[in-house]
Each structure stands twice: as C-alpha cells, then as structure tokens.
Design an enzyme around this catalytic site. Structure first.
Site, PDB file in Angstrom:
ATOM      1  N   SER A  67      16.540  61.954 133.133  1.00 57.24           N
ATOM      2  CA  SER A  67      15.452  62.167 134.095  1.00 57.24           C
ATOM      3  C   SER A  67      15.306  60.956 134.999  1.00 57.24           C
ATOM      4  O   SER A  67      14.984  59.852 134.539  1.00 57.24           O
ATOM      5  CB  SER A  67      14.138  62.420 133.363  1.00 57.24           C
ATOM      6  OG  SER A  67      13.062  62.452 134.276  1.00 57.24           O
ATOM      7  N   HIS A 124      18.051  65.442 135.986  1.00 52.78           N
ATOM      8  CA  HIS A 124      16.741  66.085 135.890  1.00 52.78           C
ATOM      9  C   HIS A 124      15.751  65.407 136.833  1.00 52.78           C
ATOM     10  O   HIS A 124      15.625  64.183 136.866  1.00 52.78           O
ATOM     11  CB  HIS A 124      16.232  66.000 134.447  1.00 52.78           C
ATOM     12  CG  HIS A 124      14.991  66.791 134.196  1.00 52.78           C
ATOM     13  ND1 HIS A 124      15.003  68.135 133.917  1.00 52.78           N
ATOM     14  CD2 HIS A 124      13.682  66.425 134.188  1.00 52.78           C
ATOM     15  CE1 HIS A 124      13.777  68.572 133.730  1.00 52.78           C
ATOM     16  NE2 HIS A 124      12.949  67.546 133.902  1.00 52.78           N
ATOM     17  N   ASP A 161      11.667  65.423 137.895  1.00 52.51           N
ATOM     18  CA  ASP A 161      10.292  65.826 137.604  1.00 52.51           C
ATOM     19  C   ASP A 161       9.480  65.706 138.892  1.00 52.51           C
ATOM     20  O   ASP A 161       9.085  64.614 139.298  1.00 52.51           O
ATOM     21  CB  ASP A 161       9.685  64.950 136.516  1.00 52.51           C
ATOM     22  CG  ASP A 161      10.308  65.215 135.158  1.00 52.51           C
ATOM     23  OD1 ASP A 161      10.321  66.384 134.739  1.00 52.51           O
ATOM     24  OD2 ASP A 161      10.786  64.256 134.525  1.00 52.51           O
ATOM     25  N   MET A 214       6.169  66.159 140.842  1.00 54.90           N
ATOM     26  CA  MET A 214       4.735  66.238 140.525  1.00 54.90           C
ATOM     27  C   MET A 214       3.906  66.146 141.793  1.00 54.90           C
ATOM     28  O   MET A 214       4.202  65.344 142.682  1.00 54.90           O
ATOM     29  CB  MET A 214       4.343  65.099 139.589  1.00 54.90           C
ATOM     30  CG  MET A 214       5.192  64.995 138.341  1.00 54.90           C
ATOM     31  SD  MET A 214       4.685  63.576 137.328  1.00 54.90           S
ATOM     32  CE  MET A 214       6.033  63.528 136.149  1.00 54.90           C
ATOM     33  N   HIS A 233      12.502  70.326 138.037  1.00 58.93           N
ATOM     34  CA  HIS A 233      11.329  70.791 137.294  1.00 58.93           C
ATOM     35  C   HIS A 233      10.094  70.636 138.185  1.00 58.93           C
ATOM     36  O   HIS A 233       9.647  69.518 138.457  1.00 58.93           O
ATOM     37  CB  HIS A 233      11.202  69.954 136.010  1.00 58.93           C
ATOM     38  CG  HIS A 233       9.995  70.265 135.197  1.00 58.93           C
ATOM     39  ND1 HIS A 233       9.566  69.437 134.164  1.00 58.93           N
ATOM     40  CD2 HIS A 233       9.114  71.297 135.228  1.00 58.93           C
ATOM     41  CE1 HIS A 233       8.488  69.952 133.621  1.00 58.93           C
ATOM     42  NE2 HIS A 233       8.185  71.075 134.253  1.00 58.93           N
ATOM     43  N   MET A 239       6.472  70.616 138.689  1.00 59.62           N
ATOM     44  CA  MET A 239       5.143  70.511 138.088  1.00 59.62           C
ATOM     45  C   MET A 239       4.132  70.559 139.224  1.00 59.62           C
ATOM     46  O   MET A 239       3.440  69.579 139.522  1.00 59.62           O
ATOM     47  CB  MET A 239       4.998  69.206 137.303  1.00 59.62           C
ATOM     48  CG  MET A 239       6.025  68.994 136.221  1.00 59.62           C
ATOM     49  SD  MET A 239       5.666  67.475 135.297  1.00 59.62           S
ATOM     50  CE  MET A 239       7.236  67.207 134.508  1.00 59.62           C
ATOM     51  N   MET A 268       7.789  71.555 127.029  1.00 54.17           N
ATOM     52  CA  MET A 268       7.269  70.197 127.123  1.00 54.17           C
ATOM     53  C   MET A 268       6.895  69.708 125.730  1.00 54.17           C
ATOM     54  O   MET A 268       6.113  70.358 125.029  1.00 54.17           O
ATOM     55  CB  MET A 268       6.051  70.147 128.035  1.00 54.17           C
ATOM     56  CG  MET A 268       6.330  70.415 129.510  1.00 54.17           C
ATOM     57  SD  MET A 268       7.534  69.283 130.246  1.00 54.17           S
ATOM     58  CE  MET A 268       6.727  67.689 129.985  1.00 54.17           C
ATOM     59  N   ASP A 286      11.720  68.423 127.013  1.00 55.57           N
ATOM     60  CA  ASP A 286      11.444  67.243 127.827  1.00 55.57           C
ATOM     61  C   ASP A 286      10.251  66.488 127.261  1.00 55.57           C
ATOM     62  O   ASP A 286       9.153  67.043 127.142  1.00 55.57           O
ATOM     63  CB  ASP A 286      11.142  67.688 129.266  1.00 55.57           C
ATOM     64  CG  ASP A 286      10.949  66.516 130.221  1.00 55.57           C
ATOM     65  OD1 ASP A 286      11.019  65.358 129.787  1.00 55.57           O
ATOM     66  OD2 ASP A 286      10.728  66.774 131.421  1.00 55.57           O
TER      67      ASP A 286
END
Length: 216
Positions: free
Chosen positions: A8, A33, A35, A37, A66, A68, A137, A175
């Site tokens: 990540s 990966h 993330d 947000m 991913h 979020m 998660m 994750d």
C-alpha cells in the site's frame, strides 16, 4: 490457492515515490494498492486521480484502487481511465451496490466490494456472484499502522465458505495490521491477497518483506 501481496503506497515515501514504485516493480509484489480517502467517508484525506495517473506511467504491476469515499459512482470512470485495474468500493458507501459493481465492470476493471470491521459477511450473499474480489478491513479505515482486529480471521473463513459455494474465482483481500504472524493466519483462513503498508515500507529491506509474505 493464490497467495498475493499488494504493498500500500499510503505508507510509501512521497518524497521518493518513483523509487518506491520501482522497488515494487522489481519485487515479488502482485498489485500496487491505493487507499483513496475523501475526509468524509473516513476521517482522513489521502490522494486522488493525479497520483494514480503518475504512478501508472511507471508501474509494472496492476493498480488496486480502494475507494474509501462517498458517492463512488461519480469517480469510477476517471479512476479506471487513470489506470485502475481493480476498483474496490465500500458496501457501506453504496446505495445501489449492484449498479455500482456493474458500472466498474462496464469500464473494463475488476470489481471488488469492501466490508468495514463491523459489517457482517451476510450482506454479500446477493452480490458475491458478480464480484472479482472481496476486501475485508482488519482495522477501522482511515489511518495506517493500526492494531489488527482478531475477528477478521472468522470473517475470512465466512467469506471463503460463501465464495467456494457460489463464485470460486473471487479473491479475498485483507487490509490492515498485516505482518508475518497475521498474514500466515489470514492465508490459512482462506485469504488470497494481503495488503501491507507500514510493515513493508517501514522495513530496512521492503522487497525482502514482500518476498517473505509471499512465502507464508
């Protein structure tokens, strides 16, 4: 059963991001990966489409994105165009999950759904047949470096049972709080993909850590 590793980049050194991506390219990692947000769905803001576009220019591994974020449908096409090979949306953020999953696939990406730690596996029963991956998660989303939630092993086994009976090609990704100890137990429980951030990038030799996770 496939055993894959997805470093990540939330934990990468953004002063030297190109160097870290090249490390991943040369390593045994399977995905990169991201993330993403928005500061609304989770209490943090990370990065967005421009970062993924830049990484995609030098990445030699598929980009595992991913989201979020709230209202993910508005951003699926831009993220796929930026380079996402896999797009994960949260069950908790989607009002019309089947529509969202089909939208991801319509742009040529693989579709994945994520469950927060408090969300029961049973909510996947009517969508699992359409998924390429389920992301669980194992920490509360929003920040790296959190302590692993032990109930995750049970959830992995539950998802594995559901997948094996309905859609055996679907992968299980986990994750949060991944290290050699938790990673081994997750693979044993039926997971396929381990996302590792601080455990990889905080190490003296990140590529060695990736290799070690692959060999669990």
């Amino acid at each position: 059963m496939k055993r894959l590793v997805a470093p990540s980049i939330l934990s990468a050194d953004f002063n030297h991001l190109g160097k870290d991506i090249e490390m991943i390219n040369q390593s045994e990692a399977d995905y990169i990966h991201f993330d993403v947000m928005d500061g609304v769905f989770v209490p943090n803001i990370s990065f967005g489409i421009p970062v993924i576009e830049h990484v995609n220019r030098i990445a030699e591994k598929p980009l595992d994105v991913h989201l979020m974020i709230v209202n993910p449908d508005h951003f699926i096409e831009p993220f796929v165009k930026a380079g996402a090979s896999i797009v994960t949306v949260h069950y908790e953020a989607c009002k019309h999950l089947h529509r969202t999953v089909q939208l991801i696939k319509s742009f040529g990406a693989k579709a994945s759904v994520c469950l927060n730690p408090h969300t029961p596996v049973a909510v996947l029963e009517d969508i699992i047949q359409d998924l390429d991956m389920v992301l669980l998660m194992s920490v509360n989303p929003g920040f790296g470096g959190q302590k692993f939630i032990e109930n995750t092993y049970k959830k992995v086994r539950q998802v594995r049972e559901l997948i094996d009976s309905v859609n055996p090609d679907c992968l299980i990704e986990v994750d949060g709080g991944v290290n050699f100890e938790t990673g081994a137990k997750l693979f044993e429980a039926g997971a396929n993909v381990l996302v590792a951030g601080s455990f990889v990038f905080g190490a003296e030799n990140p590529a060695e850590i990736i290799s070690g996770l692959k060999q669990l």
